[in-house]
Motif scaffolding. Sequence first.
Motif, mmCIF file in Angstrom:
data_model
loop_
_atom_site.group_PDB
_atom_site.id
_atom_site.type_symbol
_atom_site.label_atom_id
_atom_site.label_comp_id
_atom_site.label_asym_id
_atom_site.label_seq_id
_atom_site.Cartn_x
_atom_site.Cartn_y
_atom_site.Cartn_z
ATOM 1 N N PHE A 46 9.716 1.880 11.907
ATOM 2 C CA PHE A 46 9.908 2.966 10.922
ATOM 3 C C PHE A 46 10.488 2.288 9.673
ATOM 4 O O PHE A 46 11.790 1.978 9.811
ATOM 5 C CB PHE A 46 10.636 4.147 11.558
ATOM 6 N N HIS A 47 9.651 2.101 8.704
ATOM 7 C CA HIS A 47 10.258 1.577 7.312
ATOM 8 C C HIS A 47 10.780 2.639 6.786
ATOM 9 O O HIS A 47 10.487 3.831 6.869
ATOM 10 C CB HIS A 47 9.005 0.881 6.769
ATOM 11 N N HIS A 48 11.505 2.372 5.376
ATOM 12 C CA HIS A 48 12.578 3.186 4.847
ATOM 13 C C HIS A 48 11.953 3.810 3.655
ATOM 14 O O HIS A 48 12.337 4.643 3.012
ATOM 15 C CB HIS A 48 13.809 2.835 4.763
ATOM 16 N N GLY A 49 10.521 3.658 3.359
ATOM 17 C CA GLY A 49 9.855 4.228 1.912
ATOM 18 C C GLY A 49 10.054 5.588 1.677
ATOM 19 O O GLY A 49 10.409 6.150 0.756
ATOM 20 N N ALA A 50 9.664 6.170 3.061
ATOM 21 C CA ALA A 50 9.482 7.817 2.934
ATOM 22 C C ALA A 50 10.808 8.498 2.728
ATOM 23 O O ALA A 50 11.070 9.279 1.943
ATOM 24 C CB ALA A 50 8.924 8.218 4.109
ATOM 25 N N ALA A 51 11.920 8.004 3.449
ATOM 26 C CA ALA A 51 13.213 8.412 3.232
ATOM 27 C C ALA A 51 13.837 8.170 1.895
ATOM 28 O O ALA A 51 14.422 8.928 1.230
ATOM 29 C CB ALA A 51 14.037 7.507 4.329
ATOM 30 N N VAL B 271 2.562 8.121 2.673
ATOM 31 C CA VAL B 271 3.074 6.901 3.415
ATOM 32 C C VAL B 271 2.957 6.725 4.579
ATOM 33 O O VAL B 271 3.080 7.909 5.423
ATOM 34 C CB VAL B 271 4.637 7.032 2.876
ATOM 35 N N PHE B 272 2.739 5.496 5.107
ATOM 36 C CA PHE B 272 2.571 5.268 6.567
ATOM 37 C C PHE B 272 3.840 4.316 7.110
ATOM 38 O O PHE B 272 3.894 3.301 6.805
ATOM 39 C CB PHE B 272 1.047 4.408 6.841
ATOM 40 N N PRO B 273 4.760 5.245 7.415
ATOM 41 C CA PRO B 273 5.937 4.311 7.893
ATOM 42 C C PRO B 273 5.964 3.389 8.825
ATOM 43 O O PRO B 273 6.724 2.518 8.768
ATOM 44 C CB PRO B 273 6.832 5.534 8.409
ATOM 45 N N VAL C 294 -4.032 13.487 -2.517
ATOM 46 C CA VAL C 294 -3.033 12.574 -2.188
ATOM 47 C C VAL C 294 -3.208 11.271 -2.701
ATOM 48 O O VAL C 294 -4.317 10.705 -2.654
ATOM 49 C CB VAL C 294 -3.063 12.466 -0.432
ATOM 50 N N HIS C 295 -1.970 10.599 -3.218
ATOM 51 C CA HIS C 295 -2.109 9.498 -3.882
ATOM 52 C C HIS C 295 -1.265 8.453 -2.479
ATOM 53 O O HIS C 295 0.158 8.649 -2.463
ATOM 54 C CB HIS C 295 -1.342 9.274 -5.015
ATOM 55 N N ALA C 296 -1.784 7.535 -1.719
ATOM 56 C CA ALA C 296 -1.182 7.073 -0.849
ATOM 57 C C ALA C 296 -1.056 5.633 -1.006
ATOM 58 O O ALA C 296 -1.784 4.992 -1.706
ATOM 59 C CB ALA C 296 -2.138 7.181 0.375
ATOM 60 N N GLN D 298 2.102 24.042 -3.807
ATOM 61 C CA GLN D 298 2.490 23.318 -5.053
ATOM 62 C C GLN D 298 4.010 22.770 -5.064
ATOM 63 O O GLN D 298 4.466 22.770 -4.249
ATOM 64 C CB GLN D 298 2.309 24.335 -6.079
ATOM 65 N N GLY D 299 4.106 21.709 -6.208
ATOM 66 C CA GLY D 299 5.280 20.976 -6.315
ATOM 67 C C GLY D 299 4.895 19.717 -5.408
ATOM 68 O O GLY D 299 4.098 19.451 -4.692
ATOM 69 N N PRO D 300 6.214 18.920 -5.735
ATOM 70 C CA PRO D 300 6.084 17.595 -4.992
ATOM 71 C C PRO D 300 6.023 17.680 -3.414
ATOM 72 O O PRO D 300 6.766 18.408 -3.072
ATOM 73 C CB PRO D 300 7.209 16.803 -5.624
ATOM 74 N N ALA D 301 5.464 16.649 -2.833
ATOM 75 C CA ALA D 301 5.518 16.543 -1.282
ATOM 76 C C ALA D 301 5.045 15.207 -0.933
ATOM 77 O O ALA D 301 4.468 14.696 -1.530
ATOM 78 C CB ALA D 301 4.604 17.259 -0.846
ATOM 79 N N ILE D 302 5.729 14.865 0.256
ATOM 80 C CA ILE D 302 5.474 13.367 0.594
ATOM 81 C C ILE D 302 4.859 13.641 2.196
ATOM 82 O O ILE D 302 5.513 14.255 3.052
ATOM 83 C CB ILE D 302 7.021 12.685 0.871
ATOM 84 N N LEU D 303 3.896 12.966 2.331
ATOM 85 C CA LEU D 303 3.226 12.843 3.684
ATOM 86 C C LEU D 303 3.636 11.737 4.417
ATOM 87 O O LEU D 303 3.496 10.506 3.860
ATOM 88 C CB LEU D 303 1.452 13.153 3.486
ATOM 89 N N ALA D 304 3.984 11.791 5.623
ATOM 90 C CA ALA D 304 4.263 10.643 6.332
ATOM 91 C C ALA D 304 3.709 10.551 7.602
ATOM 92 O O ALA D 304 3.815 11.242 8.624
ATOM 93 C CB ALA D 304 5.861 10.587 6.796
ATOM 94 N N SER D 305 2.630 9.353 7.834
ATOM 95 C CA SER D 305 1.628 9.650 8.831
ATOM 96 C C SER D 305 1.870 8.348 9.824
ATOM 97 O O SER D 305 2.182 7.315 9.464
ATOM 98 C CB SER D 305 0.331 9.584 8.475
ATOM 99 N N ASN D 306 1.658 8.954 11.068
ATOM 100 C CA ASN D 306 1.455 7.678 12.059
ATOM 101 C C ASN D 306 0.198 6.781 11.825
ATOM 102 O O ASN D 306 -0.524 7.395 10.752
ATOM 103 C CB ASN D 306 1.330 8.170 13.675
#
Length: 249
Positions: free
Chosen positions: A137-142, A123-125, A73-75, A47-55
């Motif tokens: 590696f783009h900076h959106g996830a960070a 996010v797909f960095p 997931v909202h990607a 539960q709670g907010p989370a960010i997925l960062a995938s290749n």
Amino acid sequence: MTLADLPASSPQHPPRAALRGIRPVARALVRLRWRVEVDGAHHVPAQGPAILASNHVGLIDGPLLTVFTPRPVHALTKQEMFSGRLGPVLRATGQISLDRFHADPGAIKACLRVLRDGGVAGVFPEGTRGDGELHRFHHGAAYLALVTGAPVVPVTMLGTRPPGGGTNAMPDRREGIHIVFGRPWTCAAQPWPRTREHVLATSALLWDHLRAELELALARTRRSLPGPLPAGQSGDDPDTGFLDQTREQ
């Protein structure tokens, strides 16, 4: 700005209940075609907010991320996909349109709203399909992590494109696909203002973590990535983010 400062989700991004009803059926249909194995799902917070960062190696990475992650997931999805046949499906499931070549504050705000509501943003960095080795590696996830303090869960897609296959190639029927969730990475939420230097430093730390988790996923599954795309098939990608030229093909 903190999560509490953000407005509630807009009607453009429907409640996660819309995704919950679709996902079991979608999983069953996918498994009629491929043998999908999910590893490390316990790393995704319950539960709670989370960010997925995938290749990003294949055409089906986005749908698989949305369907097989333990939570809806909202990607971030390139805006070109919304003008094709998949557009209505993407909108109905609350995926987030992204203009990859221009500043897109609307996409960032939409991700922040998802996180503010305790949801999961994807996010797909790397920005576009390739060999999946996280050369770029783009900076959106960070940035999302820096604004919200939400954990970033690494995701490694394996088998979603056949070795040497083109950008739209898909694995043969009954081929195995692995989706590996790695150890979450966190940073402290940084209140406004956030300097470019702070974002870059945070992004560098996250990049290192994701590459380390990628190597662990390869070792754990004893699989390999599909290699670079055939000549002339590399997707357009904005000249932003980090680039590891020592590993770039």
